[in-house]
Design an enzyme around this catalytic site. Structure first.
Site, short mmCIF file in Angstrom:
data_model
loop_
_atom_site.label_atom_id
_atom_site.label_comp_id
_atom_site.label_asym_id
_atom_site.label_seq_id
_atom_site.Cartn_x
_atom_site.Cartn_y
_atom_site.Cartn_z
N TYR A 99 -27.60 -27.60 9.79
CA TYR A 99 -28.16 -26.17 9.54
C TYR A 99 -28.68 -26.01 8.06
O TYR A 99 -29.82 -25.68 7.87
CB TYR A 99 -27.36 -25.04 9.97
CG TYR A 99 -27.78 -23.87 9.41
CD1 TYR A 99 -28.74 -23.18 10.22
CD2 TYR A 99 -27.41 -22.91 8.37
CE1 TYR A 99 -29.11 -21.93 10.01
CE2 TYR A 99 -27.78 -21.85 8.17
CZ TYR A 99 -28.77 -21.32 8.91
OH TYR A 99 -29.27 -19.97 8.80
N LYS A 103 -32.82 -25.62 7.24
CA LYS A 103 -33.32 -24.44 6.49
C LYS A 103 -34.02 -24.74 5.30
O LYS A 103 -35.11 -24.46 5.01
CB LYS A 103 -32.06 -23.50 6.03
CG LYS A 103 -31.68 -22.74 7.06
CD LYS A 103 -32.51 -21.65 7.88
CE LYS A 103 -32.58 -20.42 7.06
NZ LYS A 103 -33.71 -19.64 7.77
#
Length: 160
Positions: A99, A103
């Protein structure tokens, strides 16, 4: 906020600015991180900014990113470090913290697309540590709902 479908779209009404808040947050089976989290994050960013490129009235884009695009551990570069817009997460990897990696790569792609737009619009990022709000559907078993319940009940403490 304007919704742009993942498969493409334009901003129908003239806009001076556009704010993008999106993320793919899920627990991925091992080996599926790129397919289920990283590529959707990058593709979603590209899709939104392609819609901005197709809308000549947009002059400013505000991208809601995350602190995880800047750092993976707040002390990784020394205690007391003040991070700036020049800093990117140096610890995230597709297999470790996918994650965080998604991002980071999505925000990096956004800034590359700003450069490709040749000054037609400008981009800035805000990087909150977390965003909580009501669930968008009837499910209340999501991670952010659980985090909020834990914080409000005193079950979870984050000491940075």
């Amino acid at each position: 906020m304007f919704h742009v479908p993942v498969t493409g779209g334009t901003l129908a009404q003239p806009r001076v600015y556009f704010q993008s808040t999106h993320a793919v947050v899920l627990l991925c089976p091992a080996g599926k991180e790129d397919e289920l989290m990283i590529q959707p994050a990058i593709f979603g960013t590209e899709n939104v900014l392609n819609a901005v490129n197709a809308s000549p009235s947009v002059k400013r884009v505000v991208l809601t990113s995350s602190t995880v695009a800047v750092w993976g551990d707040p002390h990784e570069r020394g205690k007391g470090r003040v991070f700036t817009e020049a800093d990117w997460n140096i610890t995230a990897h597709p297999k470790k913290f996918p994650y965080f990696y998604a991002k980071t790569k999505a925000e990096e792609r956004a800034y590359a697309m700003e450069q490709e737009a040749g000054g037609r619009w400008s981009l800035c990022s805000i990087c909150p540590g977390a965003i909580w709000g009501p669930p968008t559907g009837s499910r209340t078993d999501g991670e952010s709902v659980g985090q909020m319940i834990d914080l409000l009940s005193g079950e979870r403490h984050w000491n940075l």
